[in-house]
Design a protein around this motif. Structure first.
Motif, short mmCIF file in Angstrom:
data_model
loop_
_atom_site.label_atom_id
_atom_site.label_comp_id
_atom_site.label_asym_id
_atom_site.label_seq_id
_atom_site.Cartn_x
_atom_site.Cartn_y
_atom_site.Cartn_z
N TYR A 271 -59.38 58.43 1.52
CA TYR A 271 -58.89 59.90 1.71
C TYR A 271 -57.03 60.25 2.14
O TYR A 271 -56.67 59.39 2.09
CB TYR A 271 -59.31 60.17 3.52
CG TYR A 271 -58.94 58.57 4.13
CD1 TYR A 271 -58.28 59.25 5.49
CD2 TYR A 271 -59.67 58.20 4.23
CE1 TYR A 271 -57.68 57.53 6.29
CE2 TYR A 271 -60.11 56.62 4.97
CZ TYR A 271 -58.17 57.05 6.23
OH TYR A 271 -58.51 55.75 7.02
N THR A 272 -57.14 61.16 2.36
CA THR A 272 -55.49 61.26 2.75
C THR A 272 -55.96 63.00 3.83
O THR A 272 -56.58 63.88 3.51
CB THR A 272 -54.87 61.85 1.45
OG1 THR A 272 -53.09 62.67 2.38
CG2 THR A 272 -55.02 63.27 0.57
N GLY A 273 -54.68 62.93 5.11
CA GLY A 273 -54.92 64.02 5.14
C GLY A 273 -53.45 64.33 6.19
O GLY A 273 -52.39 63.46 6.13
N THR A 274 -53.34 65.47 6.50
CA THR A 274 -52.55 65.65 8.04
C THR A 274 -52.99 66.25 9.00
O THR A 274 -54.13 67.33 9.35
CB THR A 274 -51.46 66.99 7.39
OG1 THR A 274 -51.09 66.26 5.88
CG2 THR A 274 -49.91 67.41 7.72
N SER A 275 -51.86 66.22 10.27
CA SER A 275 -52.75 66.67 11.45
C SER A 275 -51.95 67.67 12.27
O SER A 275 -51.18 67.96 11.19
CB SER A 275 -51.94 65.24 12.41
OG SER A 275 -50.88 65.45 12.88
N ALA A 276 -52.22 68.48 13.05
CA ALA A 276 -51.92 69.94 13.31
C ALA A 276 -50.02 69.67 13.66
O ALA A 276 -48.82 70.23 13.51
CB ALA A 276 -52.44 70.18 14.49
N ALA A 277 -49.90 68.57 13.72
CA ALA A 277 -48.14 68.07 13.85
C ALA A 277 -47.80 67.61 12.93
O ALA A 277 -46.57 67.60 13.16
CB ALA A 277 -47.77 67.28 15.01
N GLY A 278 -48.34 67.64 11.86
CA GLY A 278 -47.39 67.03 10.27
C GLY A 278 -48.19 65.49 10.33
O GLY A 278 -47.26 65.06 8.81
N THR A 279 -48.63 64.78 11.05
CA THR A 279 -49.09 63.49 11.01
C THR A 279 -49.46 63.66 9.66
O THR A 279 -50.61 63.63 9.69
CB THR A 279 -48.92 62.30 11.55
OG1 THR A 279 -47.84 62.73 13.03
CG2 THR A 279 -49.44 61.18 11.13
N VAL A 280 -48.39 62.21 7.94
CA VAL A 280 -49.82 62.72 7.27
C VAL A 280 -50.49 61.48 7.34
O VAL A 280 -49.51 60.01 7.36
CB VAL A 280 -49.21 62.70 5.99
CG1 VAL A 280 -49.77 61.96 4.33
CG2 VAL A 280 -48.22 63.65 5.90
#
Length: 440
Positions: free
Chosen positions: A339-348
């Motif tokens: 997986y890869t993802g990004t939080s609402a704060a931009g943390t990858v």
């Protein structure tokens, strides 16, 4: 340029070429042998007219910008990134003729967010002298497409954006296509349009270039060379064998939705941090009878106007079919989630997880397949950061779901076969089910 590709390029060059190109918000390089020191100021040569900026000023919604030097279409320096209040970039560029500079402005710090303004300089011949490069900032034009492939007579929907938002009346979009096909009537200010592909065998294998630009008659200040572009490949649909949803319907937390012939689902809603289960029944139209399959399951969930996203592949999933056409899907305990993802704060975040929860996808004795979105996102959160459960707060998300080796399609009216395979998803590269979920 796709936002993720742009950020990847920025990260790559900042990591490996930073000492040469000055990939830092605070770097002020000095001239070096064979190099010219170049300075580019954000907005120093003005800003085009438009609803989103005051002419001659830095738009209030710009948070960062990047500059890249090109020669003959190849990158020779940069990208160099700066976050406001820094509004000037200084970089060393190899000497030579025919050098141009591209400026991309983002609505978030650090080169995150959307490209909302862009500009390209005139051509320069660099000879070691310090030079100041003026670049006029233009409104960025971008396009999203419901698919990058279709078959003869297929219909694709395009959405256009000006500076990352729906085009305003002061900068409406004009749409053109190279190669053929016909457009439907655009929505207000050209924000959305449908294109019907040519319905001939000769069209198969052809690529059609779709382009959007700001109407120069309404906003003559905009550079007419700033365009949004998408290429669509016309493919022959010969294989119509795969799985179809029973009566082309599914439920989201018990509320009925449906999919059209292209695999696009009606919008669904759910409550933040509440259970979210997608349930459906597949019918097997492969003609293979009782079989066992172990494909990969791909998911791609992206926030429409924010940074949140969850993208990944589960390998394998266990699929079995019966002689009567019933389909069962389950995730075995030893499956791997990448997986890869990004939080609402931009943390990858990026990673893999084995022995994941076996209740991500389950099938009841009656053949009802349930995809537990909460369990999927919570798995990502448990393996990274809590905020990776991206449905824990309100937002609007686009999603794609598909299998890498099993086609999905639209069941015909008599429930005897597939009348059309779904389009290949833009993000999963599978014949995907795609739609929108609104978290309230």
């Amino acid at each position: 340029m796709n936002r993720n590709i742009t950020l990847l390029l920025i990260s790559f060059y900042c990591l490996f070429l930073g000492i040469f190109s000055g990939c830092s918000q605070n770097t002020s390089p000095t001239g070096a042998a064979g190099m010219s020191q170049v300075s580019i100021g954000l907005g120093q040569n003005g800003v085009v007219l438009g609803a989103l900026a005051v002419p001659g000023s830095i738009p209030a919604n710009v948070r960062s910008f990047a500059v890249t030097a090109f020669r003959a279409g190849q990158i020779i320096a940069g990208p160099v990134l700066a976050t406001l209040p820094q509004n000037t970039i200084t970089m060393n560029v190899p000497n030579g003729q025919g050098v141009t500079f591209q400026l991309l402005a983002y609505d978030a710090a650090g080169g995150f967010g959307k490209v909302i303004y862009r500009g390209v300089s005139s051509t320069y011949n660099l000879n070691g002298q310090t030079v100041n490069i003026p670049i006029k900032i233009n409104l960025a034009v971008t396009i999203t497409s419901s698919s990058l492939q279709t078959s003869q007579g297929g219909v694709i929907t395009f959405n256009g954006f000006v500076a990352g938002a729906s085009p305003p009346a002061t900068s409406p979009l004009l749409w053109t296509v190279t190669g053929g096909g016909t457009f439907g009537a655009p929505t207000a200010n050209g924000a959305s349009i449908t294109w019907t592909a040519p319905n001939t065998r000769a069209a198969v294998g052809q690529t059609y270039a779709i382009q959007a630009k700001i109407d120069p008659a309404v906003n003559p200040s905009q550079d007419p060379n700033i365009t949004g572009n998408v290429n669509v490949l016309l493919v022959s649909q010969i294989n119509r064998y795969g799985f179809a949803m029973n009566t082309n319907i599914f439920t989201v937390n018990g509320i009925t939705s449906s999919v059209d012939v292209y695999g696009t689902a009606t919008s669904s809603t759910a409550l933040a941090a509440a259970p979210l289960n997608i349930a459906f029944q597949f019918r097997d139209y492969t003609g293979n009878g009782a079989m066992a399959y172990q494909p990969a399951f791909s998911f791609n969930i992206r926030e429409v106007t924010g940074l949140r996203r969850a993208i990944g592949v589960i390998t394998p999933v266990a699929i079995t079919t019966t002689a009567t056409g019933q389909v069962s899907i389950n995730v075995p305990a030893n499956a791997t989630l990448s997986y890869t993802g990004t939080s609402a704060a931009g943390t990858v975040i990026n990673g893999t997880s084995q022995n994941i929860l076996a209740n991500l996808i389950t099938t009841s004795a009656q053949g009802i397949v349930t995809l537990n979105i909460n369990a999927l996102l919570q798995t990502l959160a448990n393996n990274s950061i809590a905020s990776m459960n991206i449905f824990s707060s309100a937002g609007t998300f686009n999603y794609e779901l598909g299998f890498n080796s099993i086609d999905l399609g639209h069941e015909n009216a008599t429930a005897t076969g597939i009348d059309r395979l779904f389009n290949v998803g833009l993000n999963t590269s599978t014949r995907a089910i795609k739609g929108t979920i609104i978290i309230r």
